[in-house]
Design a protein around this motif. Sequence first.
Motif, PDB file in Angstrom:
ATOM      1  N   LYS A  51      34.705 118.723 112.734  1.00 43.39           N
ATOM      2  CA  LYS A  51      34.421 118.172 111.400  1.00 43.39           C
ATOM      3  C   LYS A  51      35.578 117.308 110.900  1.00 43.39           C
ATOM      4  O   LYS A  51      35.360 116.232 110.330  1.00 43.39           O
ATOM      5  N   ARG A  52      36.807 117.781 111.110  1.00 44.99           N
ATOM      6  CA  ARG A  52      37.967 116.995 110.664  1.00 44.99           C
ATOM      7  C   ARG A  52      38.028 115.652 111.383  1.00 44.99           C
ATOM      8  O   ARG A  52      38.386 114.633 110.791  1.00 44.99           O
ATOM      9  N   GLU A  55      35.695 113.303 109.752  1.00 42.25           N
ATOM     10  CA  GLU A  55      36.061 112.938 108.379  1.00 42.25           C
ATOM     11  C   GLU A  55      37.171 111.892 108.319  1.00 42.25           C
ATOM     12  O   GLU A  55      37.153 111.005 107.469  1.00 42.25           O
ATOM     13  N   GLN A  56      38.136 111.999 109.230  1.00 43.37           N
ATOM     14  CA  GLN A  56      39.315 111.136 109.144  1.00 43.37           C
ATOM     15  C   GLN A  56      39.723 110.622 110.520  1.00 43.37           C
ATOM     16  O   GLN A  56      39.595 111.335 111.526  1.00 43.37           O
ATOM     17  N   GLN A  59      42.940 112.149 113.961  1.00 40.74           N
ATOM     18  CA  GLN A  59      42.985 113.593 114.155  1.00 40.74           C
ATOM     19  C   GLN A  59      43.269 113.932 115.620  1.00 40.74           C
ATOM     20  O   GLN A  59      43.095 113.108 116.515  1.00 40.74           O
ATOM     21  N   ASN A 240      26.804 111.889 108.650  1.00 36.56           N
ATOM     22  CA  ASN A 240      27.705 113.023 108.862  1.00 36.56           C
ATOM     23  C   ASN A 240      29.058 112.588 109.400  1.00 36.56           C
ATOM     24  O   ASN A 240      29.841 113.429 109.863  1.00 36.56           O
ATOM     25  N   PRO A 242      31.915 110.768 107.746  1.00 37.87           N
ATOM     26  CA  PRO A 242      32.470 110.165 106.531  1.00 37.87           C
ATOM     27  C   PRO A 242      33.425 109.001 106.789  1.00 37.87           C
ATOM     28  O   PRO A 242      33.475 108.047 105.997  1.00 37.87           O
ATOM     29  N   LYS A 243      34.184 109.031 107.892  1.00 44.56           N
ATOM     30  CA  LYS A 243      35.163 107.977 108.124  1.00 44.56           C
ATOM     31  C   LYS A 243      34.518 106.627 108.436  1.00 44.56           C
ATOM     32  O   LYS A 243      35.188 105.601 108.432  1.00 44.56           O
ATOM     33  N   LYS A 245      31.793 105.513 106.636  1.00 45.74           N
ATOM     34  CA  LYS A 245      30.956 105.176 105.479  1.00 45.74           C
ATOM     35  C   LYS A 245      31.096 103.719 105.057  1.00 45.74           C
ATOM     36  O   LYS A 245      30.110 103.049 104.715  1.00 45.74           O
TER      37      LYS A 245
END
Length: 459
Positions: A51-52, A55-56, A59, A240, A242-243, A245
């Motif tokens: 998930k991380r 999102e970004q 990682q 799903n 986010p990075k 978007k």
Amino acid sequence: MSLDNAQSIVEDSSKETSPITSELIQKYEKLFTLTPEKMRSIVDAFVETLKRGLEQYGQVVPMIPAFVFGWPTGEEKGDYLALDLGGTNLRVCLVTLSGGGKFEIKQKKYRLTEEQKQMEGSLLFDFCADSLSAFLESARAEGTIKEGAELPMGFTQDRIDHGILIRWTKGFGNPNVEGFDVTQLFDDSLKRHNVPVTLTALVNDTTGALIASHYTNPRTRIGVILGTGCNAAYAERVGNIPKMKELGIPDDTLMSINCEWGAFDSFEHKHLPRTKYDEIIDLTSNKPHEQAFEKCISGRYLGEILRLVMKELIEQGVIFSGQDTSKLDEEYCFDTAYLSTMESDMTPELLTITSVFSHHYNIETTLAERQFFKALAKLIGTRSARLASCGMAAIVKKLDVLDEGCSIGIDGSLYDMYPGFKERIHEGLTDIFGEKGKNVVTHHAEDGSGLGSAIIAGR
């Protein structure tokens, strides 16, 4: 390894006055055994790590968008070239897609030496271009490719994000490649060698396995590589991620994600039950503290784990008493294929294991030693399969497809050739999920890298 087996080895060792004891055997059984509880905790940590990464950017497990959208229809047609640069071989393929999920592949492998994996980056790509040129010349002579034809080509490689090599793995260390545009480096080599191809797709090998598996089996949701290295890819809804978007891609669009899961638990080392042998491998590697998950389970490292155990026992005077064991001093001299051979040896005296040591290392073994090595190989191989099942379970849990079930396409020598590996993966999934784990099935990803790369090149 069961305690009954341990008792059998101890009985044989006592006859031969060997210092292999039940306590010694149980020590390694404890070191390398993964309980269902530990596996479930690894899965939970893995899901959060995935998930991380979605999102970004930046990682540890980067969850790289492959910019391969949706699934193949199965009706793709045409002739395509594909190059697959793996940890052991460069494979050149001519792929003919016939529709209906059917295909034909003609291929040739070119062996990669350890020296080639460390030489100047441009020379590595010159080798790739030269091998492709030789393959095309042979194909034209056979009439497989028409003279003057210029074919589209897909090129699979590891750690690719928009053509930039993030980091080498599988023992590669070629300078002046990390951080560079691989498409440009390879295209330069193609031009230097006057190779008549058009590079149309640069594809991570695991993404290729995912697409190839879905082409032949539409129930496939996850693609996995379990060979010299290890990795996984799956299709995620852009909503799903986010990075991504800001790119404005519709939320319901499916995007292939190259997980690069071999980096799980790197640097912090909080979740994987690493032994001191894993730590030695990590610290003496060309990438210390990186690729923690891969170093515990991939084919490149399993033989080295067993070699380190043997070296420790030699120093303690437990095995090979009075013999010259210097041939075991070289790092990575004990191939993972030998573990597979040991587990496959069903002769009463384990004579195949005898030949491994006598032929390759000039070492004579006792029956108790051979029984011990076979049991140890099983412990190391089983841990690898069960850790791999943790990674697969994490993606299944992230996708929330356990109830409906799914198929996982797997490519690589561990899955294909290591005895019992497939069954141990399934046992691991059941230990993690209970009976619902049986809803997740695996199948061989038919020529994953070459076929998948060709399908993507033709889309």
